[in-house]
Structures are given as structure tokens and as C-alpha cells.
Design an enzyme around this catalytic site. Structure first.
Site, PDB file in Angstrom:
ATOM      1  N   GLU A 200      11.157  -4.341   5.753  1.00 50.22           N
ATOM      2  CA  GLU A 200      10.152  -3.657   6.581  1.00 50.22           C
ATOM      3  C   GLU A 200      10.633  -3.496   8.013  1.00 50.22           C
ATOM      4  O   GLU A 200      10.158  -2.626   8.733  1.00 50.22           O
ATOM      5  CB  GLU A 200       8.805  -4.373   6.512  1.00 50.22           C
ATOM      6  CG  GLU A 200       8.171  -4.331   5.143  1.00 50.22           C
ATOM      7  CD  GLU A 200       7.851  -2.932   4.651  1.00 50.22           C
ATOM      8  OE1 GLU A 200       7.971  -1.957   5.408  1.00 50.22           O
ATOM      9  OE2 GLU A 200       7.479  -2.799   3.483  1.00 50.22           O
TER      10      GLU A 200
ATOM     11  N   TYR B 291       0.812  -1.221   0.000  1.00 50.09           N
ATOM     12  CA  TYR B 291       0.000   0.000   0.000  1.00 50.09           C
ATOM     13  C   TYR B 291       0.840   1.264   0.000  1.00 50.09           C
ATOM     14  O   TYR B 291       0.304   2.359   0.008  1.00 50.09           O
ATOM     15  CB  TYR B 291      -0.908   0.005   1.236  1.00 50.09           C
ATOM     16  CG  TYR B 291      -0.136  -0.227   2.517  1.00 50.09           C
ATOM     17  CD1 TYR B 291       0.507   0.820   3.157  1.00 50.09           C
ATOM     18  CD2 TYR B 291      -0.012  -1.502   3.045  1.00 50.09           C
ATOM     19  CE1 TYR B 291       1.243   0.608   4.311  1.00 50.09           C
ATOM     20  CE2 TYR B 291       0.714  -1.725   4.200  1.00 50.09           C
ATOM     21  CZ  TYR B 291       1.339  -0.669   4.826  1.00 50.09           C
ATOM     22  OH  TYR B 291       2.080  -0.890   5.960  1.00 50.09           O
ATOM     23  N   GLY B 292       2.156   1.126  -0.009  1.00 47.14           N
ATOM     24  CA  GLY B 292       3.047   2.283   0.040  1.00 47.14           C
ATOM     25  C   GLY B 292       4.085   2.191  -1.056  1.00 47.14           C
ATOM     26  O   GLY B 292       3.758   1.965  -2.228  1.00 47.14           O
ATOM     27  N   SER B 293       5.338   2.337  -0.669  1.00 43.08           N
ATOM     28  CA  SER B 293       6.438   2.348  -1.639  1.00 43.08           C
ATOM     29  C   SER B 293       6.552   1.037  -2.406  1.00 43.08           C
ATOM     30  O   SER B 293       7.046   1.029  -3.537  1.00 43.08           O
ATOM     31  CB  SER B 293       7.755   2.664  -0.934  1.00 43.08           C
ATOM     32  OG  SER B 293       8.008   1.708   0.077  1.00 43.08           O
ATOM     33  N   LEU B 294       6.093  -0.079  -1.835  1.00 48.20           N
ATOM     34  CA  LEU B 294       6.176  -1.364  -2.530  1.00 48.20           C
ATOM     35  C   LEU B 294       5.136  -1.497  -3.647  1.00 48.20           C
ATOM     36  O   LEU B 294       5.132  -2.491  -4.363  1.00 48.20           O
ATOM     37  CB  LEU B 294       6.056  -2.527  -1.546  1.00 48.20           C
ATOM     38  CG  LEU B 294       7.240  -2.697  -0.600  1.00 48.20           C
ATOM     39  CD1 LEU B 294       6.969  -3.817   0.396  1.00 48.20           C
ATOM     40  CD2 LEU B 294       8.535  -2.963  -1.359  1.00 48.20           C
ATOM     41  N   GLN B 295       4.288  -0.489  -3.832  1.00 50.59           N
ATOM     42  CA  GLN B 295       3.426  -0.456  -5.016  1.00 50.59           C
ATOM     43  C   GLN B 295       4.234  -0.078  -6.254  1.00 50.59           C
ATOM     44  O   GLN B 295       3.796  -0.319  -7.378  1.00 50.59           O
ATOM     45  CB  GLN B 295       2.300   0.574  -4.854  1.00 50.59           C
ATOM     46  CG  GLN B 295       1.277   0.230  -3.807  1.00 50.59           C
ATOM     47  CD  GLN B 295       0.198   1.283  -3.795  1.00 50.59           C
ATOM     48  OE1 GLN B 295      -0.775   1.208  -4.556  1.00 50.59           O
ATOM     49  NE2 GLN B 295       0.363   2.290  -2.949  1.00 50.59           N
ATOM     50  N   GLU B 296       5.388   0.534  -6.042  1.00 47.76           N
ATOM     51  CA  GLU B 296       6.230   1.024  -7.136  1.00 47.76           C
ATOM     52  C   GLU B 296       7.073  -0.130  -7.678  1.00 47.76           C
ATOM     53  O   GLU B 296       7.928  -0.675  -6.970  1.00 47.76           O
ATOM     54  CB  GLU B 296       7.128   2.157  -6.647  1.00 47.76           C
ATOM     55  CG  GLU B 296       8.110   2.658  -7.668  1.00 47.76           C
ATOM     56  CD  GLU B 296       7.451   3.089  -8.980  1.00 47.76           C
ATOM     57  OE1 GLU B 296       7.952   2.670 -10.038  1.00 47.76           O
ATOM     58  OE2 GLU B 296       6.447   3.833  -8.943  1.00 47.76           O
TER      59      GLU B 296
END
EC number: 2.3.2.-
Length: 172
Positions: A81, A13-18
Site C-alpha cells: 500500500e 475495498y479495492g484490488s485486494l478484494q480479488e
């Protein structure tokens, strides 16, 4: 061939969407689908460029499900994480099909953290912080190979300088 045996689905839901961040960490971009996590809120964190989620009973968090994550990849993501998050099993709904799916995700450990505020925005992050975040993620991987490896938290603290007045990171 992918290393590791089991295949996990992971809601991000954050930077790992990139995809670029995921590629740096996993050396591949897994298949992914859009999904919504209900009953959670995505927060900004004062002085940090990444978000977190906590259950709130009413909110909705948009994100992606990374499909087919191996044991080795999940171990890498757990290390990335770091100690700030717990990995939990949650139920998401896929955006395209409304199918419900049990997935893993990372939830903030400290529900009383005074640094939690507002709503984190992925597109804003992409415009303002993505490039530095990718660089810091590469630095994290380099530092893992050292005899006294740094955690992701330590790597990011040394990479990003903080403008404490407005909580925004500055280039180092």
C-alpha cells in the site's frame, strides 16, 4: 504453516478484494467475509487503477474482511500500500450476520488530493484492469528482491502508461 504470530482482520475495498491479487502477495487466500464500512466514500483516483477511501460521515463502502492476517503478511500489505495510505482501525458490519467488528484498513493520507473523484467500481475493475494489475503486482514482488528495490508506486508507474486525456491506464 503461516509465518508471523498475531492475527489481524483487514477490511479491503479495492484490488485486494480479488483473490488472485491477494494470493500473489501472501501466497495464500485467507478466509474472508463480506462487510460494509459506514461513514466512508470509495473514490477513483485520476490516472490510477486502484481506489481509496476517506471518511465522509454518510457513505457506505462494500468490501471484504480478510481474516487471520499474520504480522508478516500485514507488513507485506503495508509495503504494498506504500506511502499513499495510512493503516487505521475502523468498525465494519459483516453483511451476513450484522456483527460489528474492529478491523484494520487502508485510508488515503491526502484528504485534499485533487485526483480524487467519483465512485470506484470493483466489477468494472475486474473486467478492465485486473489482468494488468495482477501482472504489475507480480512485478512489484520481483522488484522487492533487487538491491535497490522499487516501491509499489514506482513499479506501477513504470508498468502502466497513462492516457492523460481520460485518466485511463494503457497496457505497456
Amino acid at each position: 504453516m503461516l509465518s508471523g504470530k498475531a492475527a489481524y482482520d483487514l477490511f479491503v475495498y479495492g484490488s485486494l478484494q480479488e483473490p488472485e491479487v491477494v494470493y500473489v502477495l501472501l501466497n495464500r487466500v485467507p478466509d474472508h467475509v463480506s462487510a460494509v464500512l459506514s461513514g466512508f466514500h470509495r473514490f477513483r483516483l485520476k490516472g490510477r487503477v486502484y481506489p481509496t477511501i476517506l471518511p465522509d460521515g454518510t457513505g457506505k463502502v462494500n468490501g471484504k474482511v480478510l481474516k487471520g492476517i499474520t504480522d508478516d503478511e500485514l507488513k507485506m500489505l503495508d509495503e504494498f500500500e506504500d506511502v499513499e495510505y495510512d493503516r487505521k482501525t475502523v468498525e465494519v458490519m459483516l453483511t451476513d450476520t450484522s456483527e460489528k467488528l474492529q478491523v484494520e484498513t487502508y485510508v488515503w493520507k491526502n484528504k485534499d488530493d485533487p485526483d480524487l473523484y467519483g465512485e470506484w467500481d470493483f466489477e468494472e475493475w475486474r473486467q478492465h484492469d485486473k489482468e494488468d494489475f495482477v501482472t504489475a503486482t507480480k512485478k512489484f514482488l520481483e522488484n522487492r528482491r533487487l538491491p535497490e528495490a522499487k516501491t509499489r508506486m514506482d513499479t506501477f508507474k513504470t508498468f502502466f502508461k497513462q492516457d492523460l486525456e481520460n485518466g485511463k491506464p494503457l497496457d505497456s
